[in-house]
Design an enzyme around this catalytic site. Structure first.
Site, mmCIF file in Angstrom:
data_model
loop_
_atom_site.group_PDB
_atom_site.id
_atom_site.type_symbol
_atom_site.label_atom_id
_atom_site.label_comp_id
_atom_site.label_asym_id
_atom_site.label_seq_id
_atom_site.Cartn_x
_atom_site.Cartn_y
_atom_site.Cartn_z
ATOM 1 N N GLU A 137 0.741 -1.092 -0.146
ATOM 2 C CA GLU A 137 0.000 -0.142 -0.044
ATOM 3 C C GLU A 137 0.617 1.269 -0.115
ATOM 4 O O GLU A 137 0.355 2.343 0.448
ATOM 5 C CB GLU A 137 -0.949 0.033 1.166
ATOM 6 C CG GLU A 137 -1.912 -1.138 0.940
ATOM 7 C CD GLU A 137 -2.767 -1.348 -0.086
ATOM 8 O OE1 GLU A 137 -2.919 -0.284 -0.709
ATOM 9 O OE2 GLU A 137 -3.306 -2.406 -0.453
ATOM 10 N N GLY A 138 1.990 1.015 -0.708
ATOM 11 C CA GLY A 138 2.933 2.108 -0.828
ATOM 12 C C GLY A 138 4.036 2.477 0.414
ATOM 13 O O GLY A 138 3.619 2.288 1.565
#
Length: 596
Positions: free
Chosen positions: A439-440
């Site tokens: 998610e980054g």
């Protein structure tokens, strides 16, 4: 070891820091009282402790398996997921109109922490479904939402996010998956997606994939990406599951952690093209996908808090039982439990303070989200949205990096036994690593904090937060206690260091981008540390007031001590980080590339 949900600490945050009584006054949130929160959390604790936690180690030893395109979950997971869905946990925060319970994020995030503490691999499945629901609520047509949302909210079906491709990791401009328009208004989707969490499994009747793809003739780069719903099974007009769509799981990854969560390689269109349905408008897919990503990023931050708490509980239990060496102060006549040793206490206090600080930060961010979405006043909604957006990269980035330190300390407390898998604490360490990546990555969260959250408005939002921190310093001093005075001193030093860094970031991002981004992750860690410390300071003020009134004195005294530890041992890192960011950029980039 069994898991014990920290219900009392969660309710402390919900009542005193997130201020649930104010949330209950928001339109549509009238049922969100402290009594409601307590009832929901106690039920979630029973489910997490009794159903999910016992499956956690089993999932690590006996991971999800793949054979001939079929993915089979760890034994016990399918039955647990059925219980999860039937109890209504998937719909806790989602709208009543689609069968959800419509409760605030302030309550939902505490439940999310419990589910993830109990069983991180299991919890990833509903986490991704939440993201799919958010994206459809934001951009889905009435027709799409009528077809999919109720079954997703009920947990009958699950959802996924399909961004990453073999050649396109974090660089979504490089997405190559194709979408060809069809005469009936659908699209034929073809391409390969990797790292798809719970992309195939046997726990639900259908899986609703949200897929980024490029329509033929679309602009290059991120401006030409669209978002599509691609169901595993087509849905008949009466809502029943129909024919299999052209999407297959061709393999699952073998990973260092979260082994019971299948990380899939999905092939779309191997037999002529998977049928997809456009979400919103063409070429706005990344905008919509960020709705999912922001929901998931906050949730991943909560995962960091969850795994940290599980590691802390296990380490504290071990330290009370493990007998080794006589205490240095001679307080025992012979060897005793290692919790008597000052360095073991230091490690346990570090674990506890980090976890409680990040839990408080996440709770306050959730309250801002609720106000941003439900408050009657537009300006108040805007201010809370700004606060929440500033906090998301901190909750995600700082809490997950924190979880690595805490789970590592958990192994250290166990000594040599921590390196042995049968104690179980090594699983938490291995599971935690992915949290700083998916998610980054932490660097991507830092880029967001620098570019969108600090430089874009010249540091105004950041400095407004510093003003709120300063007000808490005054509240601390007003209590008249030595602990509060010490906390105020540490908080003020951290705040001033933060302001220096904000000025450096806002003043140099355009002119000297390499200098600023060389310190972007330290800036995130500094800011996350300060914001979590601020919440611990607020908690200390409340606890001092409660002690004065004779309310739950033992719990409140422990809160004061933990907050004081945070101030003296964790907040004190902030001025040093300030120096490395403002003064240390040159040496980051000075070494010639050929020297590496």
């Amino acid at each position: 070891m069994s898991y014990i949900a920290p219900v009392k600490d969660m309710l402390f945050n919900i009542a005193h820091l997130a201020k649930i009584d104010q949330i209950a006054q928001l339109p549509g949130m009238e049922d969100a009282s402290l009594e409601t929160a307590q009832a929901v959390l106690e039920e979630a604790a029973k489910f997490s402790e009794g159903v999910l936690a016992p499956l956690n180690w089993e999932g690590d030893k006996n991971p999800t398996s793949w054979k001939d395109g079929v993915v089979t979950a760890t034994p016990g997971f399918k039955e647990a997921f059925k219980q999860y869905a039937e109890a209504g946990w998937q719909g806790l925060q989602h709208p009543l109109a689609f069968g959800g319970q419509g409760l605030p994020k302030t309550i939902g995030s505490a439940v999310t922490e419990m589910i993830n503490s109990a069983n991180l691999s299991f919890a990833l499945c509903p986490l991704l479904t939440d993201g799919a629901i958010e994206a459809l609520l934001t951009a889905g047509s009435d027709e799409l939402n009528a077809r999919y949302l109720e079954k997703l909210v009920s947990g009958e079906w699950t959802g996924t996010m399909n961004l990453t491709e073999p050649q396109a990791g974090s660089d979504l401009a490089a997405v190559r998956t194709k979408a060809e328009p069809q005469p009936d208004g659908t699209y034929k989707i073809s391409g390969t997606k990797i790292y798809i969490t719970w992309g195939e499994h046997n726990m639900a009747d259908n899986i609703i994939h949200l897929v980024l793809a490029r329509v033929n003739g679309a602009p290059e780069g991120v401006k030409g990406i669209s978002l599509f719903v691609v169901p595993k099974f087509m849905v008949n007009p009466d809502g029943s599951v129909g024919a299999r769509n052209d999407v297959q799981c061709v393999s699952i990854e073998h990973k260092m952690g979260i082994k019971a969560s299948p990380t899939c390689v999905l092939q779309f269109g191997d037999q002529g093209g998977a049928t997809g349905f456009l979400v919103g408008q063409e070429n706005r897919g990344l905008e919509y996908m960020f709705i999912m990503m922001n929901a998931a990023r906050y949730a991943v931050g909560v995962q960091g808090i969850a795994i940290a708490d599980r590691a802390y509980q296990k380490a504290a239990e071990f330290a009370k039982e493990r007998v080794q060496s006589r205490p240095v102060d001679g307080s025992l006549p012979a060897a005793g439990p290692i919790i008597h040793h000052p360095d073991v206490k230091r490690m346990l206090m570090t674990m506890r303070a980090y976890t409680e600080g990040c839990r408080a930060l996440a709770s306050v961010a959730a309250a801002a989200y609720d106000a941003a979405h439900h408050h009657a006043d537009a300006q108040t909604r805007k201010e809370n949205q700004s606060f929440y957006e500033f906090m998301v990269p901190l909750v995600k980035g700082f809490s997950t990096e924190m979880s690595l330190e805490v789970t590592s300390l958990g192994v250290q407390v166990h000594g040599g036994m921590g390196f042995i898998e049968e104690t179980g604490c090594a699983q938490y360490y291995r599971d935690a690593k992915i949290l700083t990546i998916y998610e980054g990555t932490t660097a991507i969260q830092s880029n967001d904090l620098v570019g969108r959250k600090t430089a874009r408005d010249g540091g105004q939002t950041a400095k407004a937060l510093a003003g709120q921190v300063q007000a808490t310093e005054a509240a601390l001093l007003a209590t008249g206690t030595a602990d509060a005075a010490a906390m105020a001193k540490r908080l003020a030093a951290a705040r001033l260091a933060f302001i220096d860094v904000v000025d450096f970031v806002a003043g140099n991002t355009k002119a000297k981008p390499n200098d600023v981004f060389a310190g972007s992750v330290p800036y995130l860690m500094l800011t996350g540390n300060l914001m979590a410390g601020w919440q611990m300071a607020r908690a200390m003020v409340v606890a001092q007031e409660q002690i004065a009134q004779g309310n739950d004195v033992a719990f409140m005294q422990a809160k004061v001590i933990t907050a004081r530890f945070y101030a003296d041992h964790i907040l004190t890192k902030v001025p040093g980080l300030r120096d490395s960011i403002v003064d240390g950029a040159v040496c980051v980039t000075a070494l010639p590339l050929e020297a590496f």
